[in-house]
Design an enzyme around this catalytic site. Structure first.
Site, PDB file in Angstrom:
ATOM      1  N   GLU A   1      54.640  13.660 -41.578  1.00 33.55           N
ATOM      2  CA  GLU A   1      54.291  14.049 -40.532  1.00 33.55           C
ATOM      3  C   GLU A   1      54.619  12.859 -39.569  1.00 33.55           C
ATOM      4  OE1 GLU A   1      50.387  14.069 -37.505  1.00 33.55           O
ATOM      5  OE2 GLU A   1      49.499  13.469 -39.219  1.00 33.55           O
TER       6      GLU A   1
ATOM      7  N   LYS B   1      51.470  21.259 -33.624  1.00 29.75           N
ATOM      8  CA  LYS B   1      50.059  21.158 -34.523  1.00 29.75           C
ATOM      9  C   LYS B   1      48.902  21.736 -33.598  1.00 29.75           C
ATOM     10  CE  LYS B   1      47.207  16.626 -36.344  1.00 29.75           C
ATOM     11  NZ  LYS B   1      47.405  16.323 -36.841  1.00 29.75           N
TER      12      LYS B   1
ATOM     13  N   CYS C   1      48.403  17.420 -40.801  1.00 33.11           N
ATOM     14  CA  CYS C   1      46.937  16.719 -41.058  1.00 33.11           C
ATOM     15  C   CYS C   1      46.094  17.279 -40.817  1.00 33.11           C
ATOM     16  CB  CYS C   1      47.644  15.134 -40.186  1.00 33.11           C
ATOM     17  SG  CYS C   1      46.700  13.568 -41.164  1.00 33.11           S
TER      18      CYS C   1
END
Length: 254
Positions: A40, A106, A140
């Site tokens: 990431e 995300k 994540c």
């Protein structure tokens, strides 16, 4: 599908240094692989200063990714900070060997660090098709939210790219294995090592897990490039034999 995962330290908010670092690592891969996975925010580390590091989709790092993918004839994925329409996104790019790009923004922004104040959330679950594999892209903190990633589309693999810190690494290990088992899917989790500009330590634990929760790549804390081969046939044989996905709940996301 042969996959290489690069677990390394990141230069804080320094895209040029990080591109040089990952180019060296990519060039060191001797095997003929199909996919290379970076962490990431691989150009910057997990920064809440997007205005300092953000690039556009026409910018230098995206061009570098396309050139690397074409030159190496390999797909490359990882997330970086993208500026678009006066907004900032933690965007996971999937660059195909011909230079084409799909991306995922995300969905679950990490409120504990204020990511929700600095970035705009995505709202779409993205599954890409590559070499007859259907791959779900995740970043994540998304790992903590199983409903969003529930395998209602019969995808074959999930990729999580992360800056997941040392104090909560046990959760990373447990949740990656859970996502693989509950979705009967390969899970590829790539995390960084080292210390970021805020003093947060990272210990990697990059791993690849099969549909039954077995390790193809075991967690490790060193600077390493991991390579493993995923078998679509084996996964489908397991799914067909056990049939667990046939009993999944039907629901709609709102």
């Amino acid at each position: 599908m042969k996959v290489s995962c690069i677990q390394g330290s990141l230069f804080w908010e320094n895209a040029s240094a990080n591109r040089n670092y990952f180019e060296e690592k990519i060039n060191s891969i001797q095997d003929e692989v199909d996919l290379i996975v970076l962490p990431e925010m691989f150009t910057s580390g997990f920064t809440m200063n997007p205005s300092v590091v953000a690039e556009e989709m026409s910018g230098e790092t995206v061009l570098w990714l396309k050139n690397m993918a074409i030159r190496k004839n390999v797909a490359i994925t990882g997330s970086m900070v993208i500026s678009e329409n006066n907004l900032f996104f933690n965007r996971m790019l999937f660059v195909f060997p011909n230079g084409d790009i799909r991306y995922y923004d995300k969905k679950h922004l990490f409120t504990l660090a204020g990511e929700d104040k600095s970035y705009t959330s995505g709202n779409e679950k993205v599954i890409i098709s590559y070499l007859n594999w259907n791959i779900c892209l995740q970043i994540c903190y998304d790992l903590r939210f199983p409903v969003f990633v529930r395998n209602t589309e019969d995808y074959d693999a999930i990729i999580y790219v992360a800056n997941w810190p040392k104090p909560r690494i046990a959760a990373w290990d447990a949740l990656l294995k859970a996502r693989a088992i509950e979705n009967m899917s390969y899970v590829i989790g790539v995390n960084r090592i080292g210390e970021d500009g805020n003093g947060h330590p990272y210990v990697g634990h990059t791993q690849i897990i099969d549909e039954l929760g077995n390790y193809l790549v075991t967690p490790d804390e060193n600077e390493t490039v991991f390579t493993a081969t995923l078998s679509h046939q084996k996964m489908m044989e397991t799914r067909n034999k056990l049939g667990f996905l046939n009993d999944r709940d039907i629901f709609q996301m709102r």
